[in-house]
Design a protein around this motif. Structure first.
Motif, short mmCIF file in Angstrom:
data_model
loop_
_atom_site.label_atom_id
_atom_site.label_comp_id
_atom_site.label_asym_id
_atom_site.label_seq_id
_atom_site.Cartn_x
_atom_site.Cartn_y
_atom_site.Cartn_z
N LYS A 74 45.64 69.02 57.09
CA LYS A 74 45.25 67.80 56.75
C LYS A 74 45.39 66.83 57.96
O LYS A 74 44.50 66.04 58.25
CB LYS A 74 45.42 67.35 55.47
CG LYS A 74 44.75 65.95 54.95
CD LYS A 74 45.03 65.68 53.40
CE LYS A 74 43.96 64.66 52.80
NZ LYS A 74 44.55 63.26 53.09
N ASN B 128 42.38 62.00 46.25
CA ASN B 128 41.92 62.74 47.66
C ASN B 128 42.48 63.66 48.25
O ASN B 128 41.80 64.54 48.76
CB ASN B 128 42.30 61.11 48.54
CG ASN B 128 41.62 61.58 50.04
OD1 ASN B 128 42.49 61.94 50.69
ND2 ASN B 128 40.48 61.66 50.32
N TRP C 204 40.68 67.14 49.00
CA TRP C 204 40.64 67.73 50.30
C TRP C 204 41.19 69.48 50.14
O TRP C 204 40.75 70.46 50.75
CB TRP C 204 41.60 67.04 50.95
CG TRP C 204 41.59 67.56 52.51
CD1 TRP C 204 40.85 67.21 53.48
CD2 TRP C 204 42.74 68.72 52.86
NE1 TRP C 204 40.91 67.99 54.68
CE2 TRP C 204 42.03 68.80 54.26
CE3 TRP C 204 43.47 69.65 52.55
CZ2 TRP C 204 42.79 69.76 55.20
CZ3 TRP C 204 44.27 70.21 53.26
CH2 TRP C 204 43.62 70.52 54.64
N LYS D 271 39.19 72.51 51.10
CA LYS D 271 39.54 73.30 52.21
C LYS D 271 40.37 74.96 51.88
O LYS D 271 40.99 75.51 52.73
CB LYS D 271 40.59 72.68 53.04
CG LYS D 271 39.81 71.45 53.57
CD LYS D 271 39.01 71.77 54.55
CE LYS D 271 38.27 70.31 55.34
NZ LYS D 271 37.10 70.77 56.21
#
Length: 325
Positions: free
Chosen positions: A123, A55, A59, A63
């Motif tokens: 995040k 994960n 991410w 990003k």
């Protein structure tokens, strides 16, 4: 003077040396206490989705952040806290984890070395007021305590219970498994149930053992006596009419292992007896820590109390066994 350790991920303990240790010279004669070690890396305690490398990597890729800005060091626990779902995340399509204080409960997670906080802060939505940084003390199962940073939901975002989505459950449980943790506490929080007091065992090595002068302080809280036990990489010192356990590579301390009921109340009483004033206090005589206690039936994560005074001022008990004073 402070000793600065060499930063490396090859051995978890190299970067995470804590107070209360006994040097090789101290093991031989307890003649001098080692200088405290200054952590040379910034530590982050993760307890939710950031435990899962898949994960986190995804991410960061989406990003434009560097996934290598954090490096895992190993499993750890946040003491006297529990997990809670009281924040609704649009991105997670349901509840997202937070932590809150609860005496006697521990949150399983992991410590990471942080090279750059930018990705983590982004995040966690720090700039938008979703989560905020929080300084905490994390424990590892070798008895050490580590100053670290974690994240808590901002007060303005806290509401009532929000169930997490199946996808979020899978991410967090995958992350917990990555570091060898069970899912019990997470699943309790996900169903809005109070956290079980875990661990419920305590390793005693001095005046609280059976037949010693203060065993009666603990006896009413005991639900099961596991009998003789030992912890490794530790040494025993003669402090006064009571002993003190300190960390010492290669040493062994012998004692007894007990399982407690009403753990919060029991720990509150024992903290007072052991002069443990909390993880943020610099005035405690002992620190309530976690260690793996070994019995004839196997090992178990247990609470114990580690002496925080100057080890070099006291005599070593070579046998590692307390026989009263």
């Amino acid at each position: 003077a402070l000793r600065v350790c060499e930063c490396t991920n090859r051995r978890f303990r190299t970067c995470l040396t804590g107070l209360g240790s006994l040097s090789a010279e101290g093991r031989a004669g307890a003649e001098a206490a080692p200088a405290p070690v200054l952590h040379c890396c910034v530590l982050y305690f993760a307890y939710g989705s950031n435990l899962d490398s898949e994960n986190w990597d995804l991410w960061c890729a989406n990003k434009g952040f560097d996934a290598g800005s954090i490096e895992p060091l190993g499993p750890a626990w946040l003491p006297d806290h529990e997990l809670v779902f009281h924040y609704k995340s649009r991105l997670r399509n349901g509840g997202a984890l937070d932590v809150r204080p609860r005496l006697g409960a521990v949150i399983p997670g992991a410590l990471f070395q942080v090279h750059d906080w930018e990705g983590l802060d982004a995040k966690e939505g720090v700039s938008g007021g979703y989560y905020r940084r929080l300084s905490v003390t994390a424990l590892t199962d070798d008895g050490r305590a580590h100053q670290a940073t974690t994240y808590r939901v901002c007060e303005a975002r806290v509401g009532s219970f929000v169930s997490p989505s199946p996808e979020y459950r899978e991410i967090v449980m995958r992350g917990l498994s990555r570091f060898g943790h069970r899912h019990d506490g997470f699943l309790e929080a996900a169903s809005n149930a109070p956290a079980s007091a875990s661990p419920s065992a305590i390793f005693t090595y001095g005046t609280l053992m059976r037949g010693e002068r203060n065993h009666q302080l603990m006896a009413p809280r005991v639900v099961r006596a596991h009998g003789p036990a030992r912890v490794g990489d530790a040494a025993l010192l003669q402090i006064d009419w009571y002993p003190g356990l300190v960390l010492s590579e290669g040493g062994t301390v012998y004692g007894e292992l007990y399982e407690l009921h009403d753990v919060a109340t029991a720990l509150q009483e024992l903290d007072s007896y052991e002069d443990f004033l909390g993880y943020q206090s610099a005035s405690s005589l002992y620190r309530r820590s976690l260690m793996k206690a070994v019995t004839s039936r196997g090992s178990m994560l247990a609470w114990t109390y580690i002496f925080l005074g100057d080890a070099g001022q006291f005599s070593l008990i070579p046998s590692g066994r307390w026989s009263g004073a």
